[in-house]
Design a protein around this motif. Structure first.
Motif, PDB file in Angstrom:
ATOM      1  N   TYR A  35      -3.388   8.184  -8.689  1.00  0.00           N
ATOM      2  CA  TYR A  35      -4.779   8.867  -8.564  1.00  0.00           C
ATOM      3  C   TYR A  35      -4.822  10.187  -9.034  1.00  0.00           C
ATOM      4  O   TYR A  35      -4.091  11.101  -8.840  1.00  0.00           O
ATOM      5  N   LEU A  71      -1.449  -0.797   7.078  1.00  0.00           N
ATOM      6  CA  LEU A  71      -1.282  -0.486   5.968  1.00  0.00           C
ATOM      7  C   LEU A  71      -0.880   1.111   6.012  1.00  0.00           C
ATOM      8  O   LEU A  71      -1.024   1.543   6.992  1.00  0.00           O
ATOM      9  N   ALA A 124      -8.640   1.716  -1.922  1.00  0.00           N
ATOM     10  CA  ALA A 124      -7.223   1.917  -2.158  1.00  0.00           C
ATOM     11  C   ALA A 124      -7.148   1.985  -3.370  1.00  0.00           C
ATOM     12  O   ALA A 124      -7.366   1.036  -4.502  1.00  0.00           O
ATOM     13  N   TRP A 125      -6.415   3.244  -3.857  1.00  0.00           N
ATOM     14  CA  TRP A 125      -6.156   3.414  -5.581  1.00  0.00           C
ATOM     15  C   TRP A 125      -4.415   3.283  -5.192  1.00  0.00           C
ATOM     16  O   TRP A 125      -3.900   3.863  -4.581  1.00  0.00           O
ATOM     17  N   SER A 150      -0.059   3.666  -2.327  1.00  0.00           N
ATOM     18  CA  SER A 150      -1.587   3.699  -2.638  1.00  0.00           C
ATOM     19  C   SER A 150      -2.063   4.880  -1.977  1.00  0.00           C
ATOM     20  O   SER A 150      -1.524   5.766  -0.864  1.00  0.00           O
ATOM     21  N   HIS A 151      -3.207   5.421  -2.502  1.00  0.00           N
ATOM     22  CA  HIS A 151      -4.092   6.388  -2.126  1.00  0.00           C
ATOM     23  C   HIS A 151      -5.411   5.943  -1.207  1.00  0.00           C
ATOM     24  O   HIS A 151      -6.070   5.234  -1.901  1.00  0.00           O
ATOM     25  N   LEU A 152      -5.456   6.082   0.229  1.00  0.00           N
ATOM     26  CA  LEU A 152      -6.366   5.409   0.989  1.00  0.00           C
ATOM     27  C   LEU A 152      -7.849   6.096   1.168  1.00  0.00           C
ATOM     28  O   LEU A 152      -7.470   7.526   1.365  1.00  0.00           O
ATOM     29  N   ILE A 188      -2.759   0.155  -5.502  1.00  0.00           N
ATOM     30  CA  ILE A 188      -2.114  -0.967  -4.401  1.00  0.00           C
ATOM     31  C   ILE A 188      -0.990  -1.776  -5.419  1.00  0.00           C
ATOM     32  O   ILE A 188      -1.064  -1.514  -6.617  1.00  0.00           O
ATOM     33  N   ASP A 244      -6.818  10.246   2.092  1.00  0.00           N
ATOM     34  CA  ASP A 244      -7.482  10.974   1.435  1.00  0.00           C
ATOM     35  C   ASP A 244      -7.664  12.425   1.901  1.00  0.00           C
ATOM     36  O   ASP A 244      -7.504  13.597   1.714  1.00  0.00           O
ATOM     37  N   PHE A 277       0.787  -1.100  -0.089  1.00  0.00           N
ATOM     38  CA  PHE A 277       0.078   0.023  -0.254  1.00  0.00           C
ATOM     39  C   PHE A 277       0.737   1.322  -0.153  1.00  0.00           C
ATOM     40  O   PHE A 277       0.274   2.341   0.053  1.00  0.00           O
ATOM     41  N   GLY A 313       0.163   4.808   3.468  1.00  0.00           N
ATOM     42  CA  GLY A 313      -0.124   5.049   2.252  1.00  0.00           C
ATOM     43  C   GLY A 313      -0.533   6.617   2.358  1.00  0.00           C
ATOM     44  O   GLY A 313      -0.115   7.258   3.590  1.00  0.00           O
TER      45      GLY A 313
END
Length: 172
Positions: free
Chosen positions: A169, A124, A38-39, A20-22, A41, A129, A17, A126
């Motif tokens: 993202y 996780l 999640a964007w 990633s963007h959570l 991963i 948001d 992650f 990341g």
């Protein structure tokens, strides 16, 4: 076609992650199921092969240029720590106090009336948001963990690093 699979306990480890963007709705836990998005991963090729997600690309990892939905069941506790960013565009520009310290926020929730037996700890890291910042999210859960995503959005991680603007993202 959407892939849906089980990533409970050690099956969670092949999924990364860090890039990633959570999307985490940080309201107090009122039920035992927690859903996050999640964007971006990172998924190992071996995991993709084991789960019959065929990829023609060579490489050892894939980046999901799209949203994965994760669902954690029998959650007993969630904790999050976030170091705030100044802007959406600059993820290395932290908000700082007058003395230069990074501004961070943290929170912990527990489901009332739940006495965990042997929860598994899911970690996780990341970009959160909201509030926007680098985060560490810990979820204590005893039940199954499910993931769903569009396998057509997987790209070789080397393609992501060559042109992240094409896959990361999309800030609005």
């Amino acid at each position: 076609m959407i892939f849906e699979g089980d990533i409970t306990n050690d099956c969670f480890k092949p999924i990364g992650f860090r890039e990633s963007h959570l999307f985490f709705n940080s309201v107090p836990l009122t039920e035992e199921t927690l859903r996050i998005g999640a964007w971006g991963i990172d998924i190992s090729k071996d995991w993709c092969v084991r789960n019959r997600i065929l990829r023609p690309d060579e490489g050892s990892h894939f980046y999901l240029s799209g949203l994965a939905k994760l669902e954690f069941h029998q959650v007993s506790k969630v904790s999050i720590s976030t170091v705030l960013y100044h802007s959406l565009e600059q993820n290395n520009d932290f908000v700082r106090t007058a003395d230069g310290s990074k501004v961070s926020l943290s929170k912990e929730w527990a489901v009332r009336g739940i006495t965990p037996n042997r929860p598994y700890l899911y970690r996780l890291t990341g970009i959160l948001d909201w509030p926007h910042g680098y985060c560490e999210l810990e979820i204590h859960a005893e039940g199954p963990v499910r993931i769903s995503f569009d396998p057509g959005r997987l790209v070789n991680v080397s393609h992501f690093f060559e042109a992240p603007q094409n896959y990361a993202y999309p800030f609005v």
